[in-house]
Design a protein around this motif. Structure first.
Motif, PDB file in Angstrom:
ATOM      1  N   ARG A 155       0.837  -1.199   0.000  1.00 44.38           N
ATOM      2  CA  ARG A 155       0.000   0.000   0.000  1.00 44.38           C
ATOM      3  C   ARG A 155       0.873   1.252   0.000  1.00 44.38           C
ATOM      4  NH1 ARG A 155      -2.358   0.307   6.212  1.00 44.38           N
ATOM      5  NH2 ARG A 155      -0.340   0.147   7.290  1.00 44.38           N
ATOM      6  N   ASP A 156       0.306   2.329  -0.520  1.00 44.78           N
ATOM      7  CA  ASP A 156       1.003   3.608  -0.508  1.00 44.78           C
ATOM      8  C   ASP A 156       1.041   4.158   0.912  1.00 44.78           C
ATOM      9  OD1 ASP A 156       1.436   3.595  -3.244  1.00 44.78           O
ATOM     10  OD2 ASP A 156      -0.513   4.501  -3.663  1.00 44.78           O
ATOM     11  N   LEU A 157       2.145   4.775   1.270  1.00 42.44           N
ATOM     12  CA  LEU A 157       2.335   5.333   2.603  1.00 42.44           C
ATOM     13  C   LEU A 157       2.730   6.797   2.506  1.00 42.44           C
ATOM     14  CD1 LEU A 157       4.422   2.437   4.203  1.00 42.44           C
ATOM     15  CD2 LEU A 157       1.995   2.905   4.585  1.00 42.44           C
ATOM     16  N   PRO A 158       2.363   7.607   3.501  1.00 42.41           N
ATOM     17  CA  PRO A 158       2.838   8.998   3.514  1.00 42.41           C
ATOM     18  C   PRO A 158       4.353   9.032   3.633  1.00 42.41           C
ATOM     19  CG  PRO A 158       1.042   8.658   5.097  1.00 42.41           C
ATOM     20  CD  PRO A 158       1.467   7.297   4.627  1.00 42.41           C
ATOM     21  N   TYR A 184       6.319  -5.438   2.400  1.00 41.73           N
ATOM     22  CA  TYR A 184       6.793  -4.582   3.481  1.00 41.73           C
ATOM     23  C   TYR A 184       5.677  -3.634   3.878  1.00 41.73           C
ATOM     24  CZ  TYR A 184       7.568  -1.359  -0.429  1.00 41.73           C
ATOM     25  OH  TYR A 184       7.399  -0.579  -1.547  1.00 41.73           O
ATOM     26  N   ASP A 185       5.754  -3.127   5.098  1.00 43.31           N
ATOM     27  CA  ASP A 185       4.745  -2.187   5.569  1.00 43.31           C
ATOM     28  C   ASP A 185       5.211  -1.551   6.860  1.00 43.31           C
ATOM     29  OD1 ASP A 185       2.457  -0.723   5.461  1.00 43.31           O
ATOM     30  OD2 ASP A 185       1.102  -2.325   6.090  1.00 43.31           O
ATOM     31  N   ILE A 186       4.596  -0.423   7.182  1.00 45.85           N
ATOM     32  CA  ILE A 186       4.798   0.272   8.454  1.00 45.85           C
ATOM     33  C   ILE A 186       3.438   0.405   9.115  1.00 45.85           C
ATOM     34  CG2 ILE A 186       5.514   2.430   9.559  1.00 45.85           C
ATOM     35  CD1 ILE A 186       7.432   2.871   7.247  1.00 45.85           C
ATOM     36  N   GLN A 187       3.339   0.026  10.379  1.00 40.36           N
ATOM     37  CA  GLN A 187       2.068   0.095  11.083  1.00 40.36           C
ATOM     38  C   GLN A 187       2.224   0.853  12.401  1.00 40.36           C
ATOM     39  OE1 GLN A 187      -1.164  -0.863  10.150  1.00 40.36           O
ATOM     40  NE2 GLN A 187      -1.431   0.515  11.904  1.00 40.36           N
ATOM     41  N   PRO A 188       1.772   2.120  12.454  1.00 37.85           N
ATOM     42  CA  PRO A 188       1.725   2.811  13.740  1.00 37.85           C
ATOM     43  C   PRO A 188       0.656   2.166  14.621  1.00 37.85           C
ATOM     44  CG  PRO A 188       1.499   4.334  11.879  1.00 37.85           C
ATOM     45  CD  PRO A 188       1.309   2.954  11.353  1.00 37.85           C
ATOM     46  N   GLY A 189       0.883   2.154  15.921  1.00 36.71           N
ATOM     47  CA  GLY A 189      -0.081   1.519  16.804  1.00 36.71           C
ATOM     48  C   GLY A 189      -0.100   2.112  18.183  1.00 36.71           C
ATOM     49  N   LEU A 190      -0.800   1.428  19.074  1.00 35.57           N
ATOM     50  CA  LEU A 190      -0.969   1.900  20.440  1.00 35.57           C
ATOM     51  C   LEU A 190       0.312   1.789  21.258  1.00 35.57           C
ATOM     52  CD1 LEU A 190      -4.436   0.240  21.137  1.00 35.57           C
ATOM     53  CD2 LEU A 190      -3.982   2.587  20.404  1.00 35.57           C
ATOM     54  N   HIS A 191       1.238   0.963  20.807  1.00 34.74           N
ATOM     55  CA  HIS A 191       2.441   0.691  21.582  1.00 34.74           C
ATOM     56  C   HIS A 191       3.715   0.975  20.791  1.00 34.74           C
ATOM     57  CE1 HIS A 191      -0.282  -1.240  24.432  1.00 34.74           C
ATOM     58  NE2 HIS A 191      -0.825  -1.838  23.388  1.00 34.74           N
ATOM     59  N   GLY A 192       3.625   1.876  19.853  1.00 34.08           N
ATOM     60  CA  GLY A 192       4.775   2.218  19.042  1.00 34.08           C
ATOM     61  C   GLY A 192       4.513   1.918  17.578  1.00 34.08           C
ATOM     62  N   THR A 193       5.543   2.004  16.790  1.00 32.34           N
ATOM     63  CA  THR A 193       5.436   1.744  15.346  1.00 32.34           C
ATOM     64  C   THR A 193       6.177   0.473  15.005  1.00 32.34           C
ATOM     65  OG1 THR A 193       5.296   4.113  14.861  1.00 32.34           O
ATOM     66  CG2 THR A 193       5.915   2.661  13.051  1.00 32.34           C
ATOM     67  N   ALA A 213      -1.889 -12.225   3.123  1.00 37.26           N
ATOM     68  CA  ALA A 213      -2.367 -12.783   4.389  1.00 37.26           C
ATOM     69  C   ALA A 213      -1.500 -12.324   5.551  1.00 37.26           C
ATOM     70  CB  ALA A 213      -2.399 -14.303   4.301  1.00 37.26           C
ATOM     71  N   LEU A 214      -0.181 -12.359   5.381  1.00 36.81           N
ATOM     72  CA  LEU A 214       0.726 -11.940   6.438  1.00 36.81           C
ATOM     73  C   LEU A 214       0.597 -10.445   6.726  1.00 36.81           C
ATOM     74  CD1 LEU A 214       3.916 -13.972   5.463  1.00 36.81           C
ATOM     75  CD2 LEU A 214       2.491 -14.314   7.488  1.00 36.81           C
ATOM     76  N   LEU A 215       0.440  -9.651   5.694  1.00 35.40           N
ATOM     77  CA  LEU A 215       0.326  -8.214   5.902  1.00 35.40           C
ATOM     78  C   LEU A 215      -0.965  -7.867   6.633  1.00 35.40           C
ATOM     79  CD1 LEU A 215       1.717  -6.801   2.547  1.00 35.40           C
ATOM     80  CD2 LEU A 215       2.693  -6.502   4.821  1.00 35.40           C
ATOM     81  N   GLY A 216      -2.047  -8.578   6.318  1.00 34.69           N
ATOM     82  CA  GLY A 216      -3.296  -8.329   7.020  1.00 34.69           C
ATOM     83  C   GLY A 216      -3.166  -8.582   8.511  1.00 34.69           C
ATOM     84  N   THR A 217      -2.517  -9.677   8.866  1.00 40.83           N
ATOM     85  CA  THR A 217      -2.295  -9.982  10.277  1.00 40.83           C
ATOM     86  C   THR A 217      -1.368  -8.962  10.921  1.00 40.83           C
ATOM     87  OG1 THR A 217      -2.646 -12.346   9.928  1.00 40.83           O
ATOM     88  CG2 THR A 217      -1.360 -11.706  11.865  1.00 40.83           C
ATOM     89  N   PHE A 218      -0.319  -8.590  10.216  1.00 36.85           N
ATOM     90  CA  PHE A 218       0.629  -7.609  10.761  1.00 36.85           C
ATOM     91  C   PHE A 218      -0.056  -6.278  11.048  1.00 36.85           C
ATOM     92  CE2 PHE A 218       3.339  -3.957   9.570  1.00 36.85           C
ATOM     93  CZ  PHE A 218       4.193  -3.978  10.671  1.00 36.85           C
ATOM     94  N   ALA A 221      -2.262  -6.935  14.303  1.00 38.10           N
ATOM     95  CA  ALA A 221      -1.470  -7.246  15.494  1.00 38.10           C
ATOM     96  C   ALA A 221      -0.484  -6.127  15.805  1.00 38.10           C
ATOM     97  CB  ALA A 221      -0.729  -8.568  15.291  1.00 38.10           C
ATOM     98  N   GLY A 222       0.122  -5.554  14.771  1.00 33.99           N
ATOM     99  CA  GLY A 222       1.077  -4.483  14.997  1.00 33.99           C
ATOM    100  C   GLY A 222       0.457  -3.262  15.639  1.00 33.99           C
ATOM    101  N   TYR A 223      -0.821  -3.058  15.405  1.00 32.96           N
ATOM    102  CA  TYR A 223      -1.521  -1.921  15.998  1.00 32.96           C
ATOM    103  C   TYR A 223      -1.916  -2.198  17.451  1.00 32.96           C
ATOM    104  CZ  TYR A 223      -5.026   1.684  16.797  1.00 32.96           C
ATOM    105  OH  TYR A 223      -5.737   2.740  17.323  1.00 32.96           O
ATOM    106  N   HIS A 224      -2.430  -3.408  17.733  1.00 30.99           N
ATOM    107  CA  HIS A 224      -3.039  -3.681  19.035  1.00 30.99           C
ATOM    108  C   HIS A 224      -2.085  -4.284  20.055  1.00 30.99           C
ATOM    109  CE1 HIS A 224      -7.176  -2.733  17.918  1.00 30.99           C
ATOM    110  NE2 HIS A 224      -6.992  -3.374  16.779  1.00 30.99           N
ATOM    111  N   GLU A 225      -1.198  -5.180  19.642  1.00 30.84           N
ATOM    112  CA  GLU A 225      -0.425  -5.970  20.601  1.00 30.84           C
ATOM    113  C   GLU A 225       0.658  -5.139  21.275  1.00 30.84           C
ATOM    114  OE1 GLU A 225      -1.292  -8.757  21.584  1.00 30.84           O
ATOM    115  OE2 GLU A 225      -2.693  -9.408  20.022  1.00 30.84           O
TER     116      GLU A 225
END
Length: 408
Positions: A155-158, A184-193, A213-218, A221-225
């Motif tokens: 996906r496109d990212l800022p 590859y991806d970057i996911q900001p979340g509740l506990h960091g990026t 499939a892996l990116l969807g999980t990331f 999970a990357g946001y919440h965990e």
């Protein structure tokens, strides 16, 4: 792009504006590619040929007439012009034939048989042009589908996201595929990026499906965990579940795995990074003080965790301000030159940073590695290639990223 499909995904726009993008290379017809200063010149070759045939025919003897060769003109127009251009040359060929032939004495005229030849040639050229244009439209449609698939996976990212300045380039070994198993991806979340880069074993749509499939999980999970180890565990479970589903469907690619690097940048701004390495080359920390690899971790790829005693450990590594983490896939580490030697990534980057510390900038670093890889292998990529670089942004950019964190 060599087989090229490239994609910058952020970083400083002044640098990345020069990097080709995935989807930038639309399929163009020959009449669209033959341009000078933005204007089409596809009409010139058939027009020059028509004039040359008429001139040669006029300057030869009556026993050697070549005016019937004018049938080639609409045929060439069909290959490089649009429908209207081809139709125009078909009519012009008939008119030129009639005028040129009637200018000769009756005993030297080629007459009706060649007139029919030129007329039928024009009709066939129109049909051929229509077939060609339909093929181009079909290819454009397939490229649109491939681009949609690519945007789903990559996906496109800022330019600055989750407090990270980043840049990426993706090169497909198959220039027509435009997307493969690298992700590859970057996911900001509740506990960091969190940052993820990986490479699914194998090629084709099956590899793209596993990567999605892996990116969807990331992204969830990357946001919440709160713990990076939990994110790693979720990714391992997701890879196994995906393989079980594919096997249950009776497909033969149910034993895929994926090498990956999972990074975590703490939300409290600590000058460190957490890293989990799943059978992948560890990232390189590139900064003014030089180049050093992060700990390898010694873990197995995602999907093969059952073969080990457990998941790879989470390493916490100090990260000085201004240090960029460089992540690459097999296309870089396995690029060979004509003598079979691998691309010396670490040495090349170290020399570049020693010569100019600004080379550690994510955009510059990505461009340098991309160019070096292509130069080393002579543009012949053996595998899909991703070059990805991230570093903490300055405070002003970080504040802007915080505002958009919950919008992801």
């Amino acid at each position: 792009m060599s087989g090229r499909v490239l994609r910058p995904a952020g970083g400083r726009r002044s640098v990345l504006a020069r990097l080709p993008r995935v989807g930038q290379e639309d399929v163009l017809g020959p009449h669209q590619m033959l341009r000078v200063r933005g204007r089409s010149v596809a009409w010139m070759p058939p027009l020059l040929l028509l004039g040359a045939i008429a001139a040669v025919d006029f300057n030869t003897s009556g026993e050697f007439r070549i005016i019937s060769w004018i049938v080639l003109v609409p045929g060439i127009a069909a290959a490089i012009c649009g429908m209207w251009g081809t139709a125009g040359f078909a009519v012009l060929a008939v008119v030129t034939y009639v005028l040129a032939d009637s200018a000769w004495p009756h005993q030297y005229q080629t007459g009706l048989p060649d007139f029919i030849l030129v007329a039928v040639g024009g009709v066939l050229a129109l049909l051929a042009c229509e077939v060609r244009l339909r093929g181009e439209r079909s290819m454009l449609h397939m490229r649109d589908i491939a681009d949609t698939t690519r945007r789903t996976v990559l996906r496109d990212l800022p330019p600055v996201w989750g407090g990270l300045e980043h840049a990426a380039v993706y090169l497909a070994a198959d220039s027509q595929a435009r997307v493969g198993g690298d992700f590859y991806d970057i996911q900001p979340g509740l506990h960091g990026t969190r940052v993820l880069l990986g490479d699914v074993q194998g090629k084709g749509l099956g590899a793209v499906e596993a990567a999605a499939a892996l990116l969807g999980t990331f992204r969830e999970a990357g946001y919440h965990e709160p713990d990076l180890a939990t994110v790693a565990e979720r990714l391992e479970i997701r890879m196994r579940r995906h393989d079980l589903l594919v096997t249950a469907l009776g497909r033969e690619d149910g034993d895929r795995f994926a090498t990956a690097v999972l990074l975590g940048f703490p939300a409290d701004g600590r000058e460190e990074v957490e890293a989990v390495v799943f059978g992948h080359e560890p990232p390189l920390a590139v900064g003014p003080d030089g180049v050093r690899p992060l700990p390898p971790g010694g873990g197995l790829p995602l999907g093969l965790g059952e073969l080990a005693a457990g998941l790879p450990p989470v390493h916490r590594v100090p990260l000085a301000p201004g240090t960029t983490l460089l992540l690459t896939t097999d296309g870089v580490t396995e690029a060979r030159d004509g003598d079979g030697l691998f691309y010396p990534l670490t040495d090349e980057v170290a020399r570049a940073v020693a010569a100019d510390p600004r080379a550690a900038d994510p955009g510059r670093l990505v461009a340098f590695v991309r160019d070096g890889t292509l130069r080393h292998c002579g543009g012949r990529l053996a595998d899909d290639t991703t070059v990805f670089a991230v570093r903490r942004a300055d405070e002003s950019a970080d504040e802007s990223a915080r505002k958009g964190r919950l919008q992801s």
